[in-house]
Design an enzyme around this catalytic site. Structure first.
Site, PDB file in Angstrom:
ATOM      1  N   CYS A   1       9.378   4.554   3.367  1.00  0.00           N
ATOM      2  CA  CYS A   1       9.718   3.268   2.726  1.00  0.00           C
ATOM      3  C   CYS A   1      10.859   3.337   1.722  1.00  0.00           C
ATOM      4  CB  CYS A   1       8.473   2.701   2.060  1.00  0.00           C
ATOM      5  SG  CYS A   1       7.229   2.216   3.262  1.00  0.00           S
TER       6      CYS A   1
ATOM      7  N   LEU B   1       0.827  -1.211   0.000  1.00  0.00           N
ATOM      8  CA  LEU B   1       0.000   0.000   0.000  1.00  0.00           C
ATOM      9  C   LEU B   1       0.861   1.260   0.000  1.00  0.00           C
ATOM     10  CD1 LEU B   1       0.051   1.361   3.070  1.00  0.00           C
ATOM     11  CD2 LEU B   1      -1.541  -0.487   3.542  1.00  0.00           C
TER      12      LEU B   1
HETATM   13  N1  LIG Z   1       3.991   2.979   5.835  1.00  0.00           N
HETATM   14  C1  LIG Z   1       3.813   2.323   4.710  1.00  0.00           C
HETATM   15  O1  LIG Z   1       3.251   2.864   3.754  1.00  0.00           O
HETATM   16  C2  LIG Z   1       4.278   0.903   4.555  1.00  0.00           C
HETATM   17  C3  LIG Z   1       3.857   0.166   3.428  1.00  0.00           C
HETATM   18  C4  LIG Z   1       4.303  -1.151   3.285  1.00  0.00           C
HETATM   19  C5  LIG Z   1       5.140  -1.733   4.247  1.00  0.00           C
HETATM   20  N2  LIG Z   1       5.534  -0.986   5.319  1.00  0.00           N
HETATM   21  C6  LIG Z   1       6.351  -1.655   6.344  1.00  0.00           C
HETATM   22  O2  LIG Z   1       5.467  -2.052   7.403  1.00  0.00           O
HETATM   23  C7  LIG Z   1       6.135  -1.945   8.679  1.00  0.00           C
HETATM   24  C8  LIG Z   1       5.344  -1.007   9.581  1.00  0.00           C
HETATM   25  O3  LIG Z   1       5.352   0.285   8.999  1.00  0.00           O
HETATM   26  P1  LIG Z   1       4.387   1.459   9.508  1.00  0.00           P
HETATM   27  O4  LIG Z   1       4.617   2.614   8.599  1.00  0.00           O
HETATM   28  O5  LIG Z   1       3.005   0.946   9.685  1.00  0.00           O
HETATM   29  O6  LIG Z   1       5.012   1.754  10.947  1.00  0.00           O
HETATM   30  P2  LIG Z   1       4.485   2.774  12.063  1.00  0.00           P
HETATM   31  O7  LIG Z   1       5.681   3.311  12.731  1.00  0.00           O
HETATM   32  O8  LIG Z   1       3.481   3.707  11.444  1.00  0.00           O
HETATM   33  O9  LIG Z   1       3.665   1.842  13.080  1.00  0.00           O
HETATM   34  C9  LIG Z   1       4.238   0.871  13.897  1.00  0.00           C
HETATM   35  C10 LIG Z   1       3.403   0.698  15.149  1.00  0.00           C
HETATM   36  O10 LIG Z   1       3.981  -0.343  15.956  1.00  0.00           O
HETATM   37  C11 LIG Z   1       3.808   0.006  17.316  1.00  0.00           C
HETATM   38  N3  LIG Z   1       4.719  -0.769  18.147  1.00  0.00           N
HETATM   39  C12 LIG Z   1       6.057  -0.568  18.359  1.00  0.00           C
HETATM   40  N4  LIG Z   1       6.540  -1.516  19.171  1.00  0.00           N
HETATM   41  C13 LIG Z   1       5.508  -2.346  19.492  1.00  0.00           C
HETATM   42  C14 LIG Z   1       5.385  -3.510  20.269  1.00  0.00           C
HETATM   43  N5  LIG Z   1       6.426  -4.044  20.917  1.00  0.00           N
HETATM   44  N6  LIG Z   1       4.172  -4.106  20.382  1.00  0.00           N
HETATM   45  C15 LIG Z   1       3.102  -3.587  19.737  1.00  0.00           C
HETATM   46  N7  LIG Z   1       3.155  -2.485  18.963  1.00  0.00           N
HETATM   47  C16 LIG Z   1       4.355  -1.874  18.839  1.00  0.00           C
HETATM   48  C17 LIG Z   1       4.040   1.506  17.337  1.00  0.00           C
HETATM   49  O11 LIG Z   1       3.463   2.102  18.506  1.00  0.00           O
HETATM   50  C18 LIG Z   1       3.342   1.949  16.044  1.00  0.00           C
HETATM   51  O12 LIG Z   1       1.997   2.323  16.256  1.00  0.00           O
HETATM   52  C19 LIG Z   1       7.559  -1.476   8.353  1.00  0.00           C
HETATM   53  O13 LIG Z   1       8.380  -2.613   8.207  1.00  0.00           O
HETATM   54  C20 LIG Z   1       7.401  -0.783   6.996  1.00  0.00           C
HETATM   55  O14 LIG Z   1       8.598  -0.792   6.261  1.00  0.00           O
HETATM   56  C21 LIG Z   1       5.111   0.296   5.512  1.00  0.00           C
HETATM   57  O1  LIG Z   2       6.476   9.644 -10.232  1.00  0.00           O
HETATM   58  C1  LIG Z   2       6.745   9.750  -9.032  1.00  0.00           C
HETATM   59  C2  LIG Z   2       6.167   8.935  -8.030  1.00  0.00           C
HETATM   60  C3  LIG Z   2       6.545   9.115  -6.701  1.00  0.00           C
HETATM   61  N1  LIG Z   2       7.436  10.078  -6.353  1.00  0.00           N
HETATM   62  C4  LIG Z   2       7.828  10.263  -4.940  1.00  0.00           C
HETATM   63  O2  LIG Z   2       8.166   8.981  -4.402  1.00  0.00           O
HETATM   64  C5  LIG Z   2       7.854   8.938  -3.013  1.00  0.00           C
HETATM   65  C6  LIG Z   2       7.033   7.702  -2.689  1.00  0.00           C
HETATM   66  O3  LIG Z   2       5.754   7.799  -3.266  1.00  0.00           O
HETATM   67  P1  LIG Z   2       4.690   6.595  -3.264  1.00  0.00           P
HETATM   68  O4  LIG Z   2       5.351   5.372  -3.760  1.00  0.00           O
HETATM   69  O5  LIG Z   2       3.481   7.046  -3.965  1.00  0.00           O
HETATM   70  O6  LIG Z   2       4.325   6.489  -1.707  1.00  0.00           O
HETATM   71  P2  LIG Z   2       4.699   5.453  -0.535  1.00  0.00           P
HETATM   72  O7  LIG Z   2       3.574   5.518   0.429  1.00  0.00           O
HETATM   73  O8  LIG Z   2       6.076   5.716  -0.032  1.00  0.00           O
HETATM   74  O9  LIG Z   2       4.637   3.993  -1.220  1.00  0.00           O
HETATM   75  C7  LIG Z   2       5.804   3.253  -1.567  1.00  0.00           C
HETATM   76  O10 LIG Z   2       6.345   2.611  -0.434  1.00  0.00           O
HETATM   77  C8  LIG Z   2       5.399   1.741   0.253  1.00  0.00           C
HETATM   78  C9  LIG Z   2       6.089   1.227   1.506  1.00  0.00           C
HETATM   79  O11 LIG Z   2       6.946   0.164   1.248  1.00  0.00           O
HETATM   80  C10 LIG Z   2       4.990   0.632  -0.701  1.00  0.00           C
HETATM   81  O12 LIG Z   2       4.074  -0.239  -0.032  1.00  0.00           O
HETATM   82  C11 LIG Z   2       4.366   1.227  -1.957  1.00  0.00           C
HETATM   83  O13 LIG Z   2       4.036   0.189  -2.880  1.00  0.00           O
HETATM   84  C12 LIG Z   2       5.366   2.203  -2.588  1.00  0.00           C
HETATM   85  O14 LIG Z   2       4.786   2.851  -3.724  1.00  0.00           O
HETATM   86  C13 LIG Z   2       7.115  10.253  -2.703  1.00  0.00           C
HETATM   87  O15 LIG Z   2       8.016  11.165  -2.096  1.00  0.00           O
HETATM   88  C14 LIG Z   2       6.682  10.758  -4.063  1.00  0.00           C
HETATM   89  O16 LIG Z   2       6.583  12.172  -4.121  1.00  0.00           O
HETATM   90  C15 LIG Z   2       8.001  10.892  -7.326  1.00  0.00           C
HETATM   91  O17 LIG Z   2       8.825  11.768  -7.032  1.00  0.00           O
HETATM   92  N2  LIG Z   2       7.634  10.714  -8.638  1.00  0.00           N
END
Ligand SMILES: NC(=O)c1ccc[n+]([C@@H]2O[C@H](COP(=O)([O-])OP(=O)(O)OC[C@H]3O[C@@H](n4cnc5c(N)ncnc54)[C@H](O)[C@@H]3O)[C@@H](O)[C@H]2O)c1
Ligand SMILES: O=c1ccn([C@@H]2O[C@H](COP(=O)(O)OP(=O)(O)O[C@H]3O[C@H](CO)[C@@H](O)[C@H](O)[C@H]3O)[C@@H](O)[C@H]2O)c(=O)[nH]1
EC number: 1.1.1.22
Length: 430
Positions: A268, A157
């Protein structure tokens, strides 16, 4: 199904709310009482379009949050959505997910039935099997493959469109090493697969872990490549967006992720690209292309400030920074390009005035001493320059507001606005 999710941040809360919406009973465990209270009150702890509505509908009903791991015992499967932050050398720090896994394992020691634990966090290949599984086995006193099963289900996501992305996935990846874990993942995702026909990639656990890094490394590198090409375009007075539109028509390239500008930020891309570089180097391989992708990304904010510098000396002068979030649609400022831009302006002794529709409070924690306004218009008034760092839609409608600037110099890092004859306008790559 009864599903628990440990960690309720961007991924955990979105997944919990969307699973509840699919008809499952969800327990969300987090150590942060404020987050737990918000979810139980049916409110989203983060700014994410669509999440408030889902939590309003399911919070404290199909979805409950708690700080008590014991509730996990009432569920069949647990997803780990915990942070995996960067260390100083770029490698991932697994201490948080390891600690949570240990607590989870100790909790499961008092559960008679078998249990499935799924890594949803982004982790380096073999972390689930070689680091987390042994911790779970030790702490739970269960046996892997018998009454304990592990799996990896990476999350793709994007922040700002997280709910939409969850509900319409391009793919689902199920990394497993036994049938119980695979069947459980199918049971959890069955309603979504039925609704969307999303393809399911069945694979081993380490492949699932690597697919997540490859996905992000590819996308980040694609943006860096268009930025590199965009920088060349700028030198020739060529419009990189026209070039991108044309090359994007080639199916082999594709039109998405070709928006050049101030670069990629967020929680990320920077973390994950650096983590896979560090992991590769640790194995003796230096990924030259990924290192170059990071290097290009690092130069973009500086190029933005150099362009501004071509027109105004910002020392002691008011400069508006429009956009603080790392992308539109979110209040997340983690690794936002705005951080580099603000630091660069601070080094040039500018008086910085920041504006963002939703991310101001988060940026204020990082930079408590700069000024913030509650509108773009207020930030622009009397400024000698403005830089656009986040492509929020509302910036596209700015017009008369620029005429209130002392010097109407606008450097656009995101191709956000349509220039008018009243302003001096520079695009970063056009
Ligand atoms: N943010 C994104 O868009 C995204 C997308 C894909 C994958 N990921 C990956 O998913 C993982 C989580 O990312 P996030 O952005 O949701 O993190 P986040 O920092 O937003 O949330 C993590 C949560 O875990 C909680 N936490 C910490 N220690 C804990 C414990 N011991 N027990 C229970 N809860 C605890 C924190 O309070 C926090 O609310 C990371 O590995 C990230 O790389 C993130
Ligand atoms: O054409 C583009 C597209 C994106 N960005 C930049 O790239 C960064 C990341 O953007 P985006 O990928 O849309 O957002 P994220 O929420 O960081 O999502 C990425 O990182 C997530 C965490 O791993 C993954 O789950 C998603 O698939 C992956 O798209 C941002 O600063 C954007 O401004 C650009 O500069 N140009």
């Amino acid at each position: 199904m009864r599903v628990s999710i440990v960690g309720s941040g961007y991924v955990g809360t979105t997944t919990a709310a969307c699973f509840a919406d699919l008809g499952h009973d969800i327990v969300n465990v987090d150590i942060d009482q404020d987050i737990v209270d918000a979810i139980n009150a049916g409110q989203s702890p983060i700014h994410e379009p669509g999440l408030d509505d889902l939590l309003d509908e399911h919070g404290s009903d199909a979805l409950t949050a708690t700080t008590d791991y014991a509730d996990v015992r009432e569920t069949d499967v647990t997803f780990l959505a915990l942070p995996t932050p960067s260390r100083d050398d770029g490698s991932i720090d697994t201490s948080i997910i390891e600690a949570a896994t240990e607590t989870l394992g100790a909790t499961l020691a008092d559960k008679d039935d078998e249990h499935v634990v799924v890594t949803k966090s982004t982790v380096i290949p073999t972390t689930t099997t070689d680091t987390l599984a042994p911790i779970l086995e030790d702490a739970s006193r269960k046996t892997l493959g018998e009454d304990l099963h592990v799996a990896m289900n990476p999350e793709f996501l994007r922040e700002g469109t997280a709910v939409e992305d969850f509900q319409h996935p391009d793919k689902l990846v199920f990394g497993t090493q036994d049938d119980t874990a695979l069947d459980t993942l199918y049971d959890v995702f069955a309603p979504l697969i039925e609704q969307t026909d999303a393809p399911v990639v069945e694979t081993d656990i380490a492949e699932a872990e690597m697919i997540k890094y490859a996905n992000n490394a590819f996308l980040a590198s694609k943006v860096s490549l268009i930025n590199d090409l965009g920088n060349i375009c700028k030198e020739f007075g060529v419009d990189a967006y026209e070039v991108a539109d044309a090359i994007g028509l080639d199916d082999r390239i594709g039109e998405r992720f070709l928006r050049s500008g101030v670069g990629w930020g967020g929680s990320c891309f920077p973390k994950d690209v650096n983590a896979i570089i560090a992991a590769a180097k640790n194995k003796g391989y230096t990924p030259a292309l990924l290192e170059a992708a990071v290097a290009v990304n690092d130069t973009q904010p500086q190029r933005l400030l150099d362009l501004l510098n071509d027109y105004v000396d910002v020392a002691g002068e008011r400069v508006a920074v429009l956009g603080l979030a790392f992308k539109p649609g979110t209040d997340d400022v983690r690794n936002s390009r705005a951080i580099e831009v603000i630091e660069g302006l601070q080094n040039r002794d500018a008086t910085i005035v920041g504006y963002d529709p939703v991310a101001t409070e988060n940026m204020r924690e990082r930079f408590p001493d700069i000024k913030y306004t509650s509108s773009a218009a207020a930030a622009l008034k009397d400024a000698v320059g403005a830089v656009i760092v986040t492509d929020w839609d509302e910036f596209a409608t700015l017009d008369e507001e620029f005429t209130t600037m002392r010097e109407p110099v606008v450097v656009d890092g995101r191709r956000s606005i349509t220039p008018t004859p009243d302003i001096t306008y520079e695009g970063l790559t056009w």
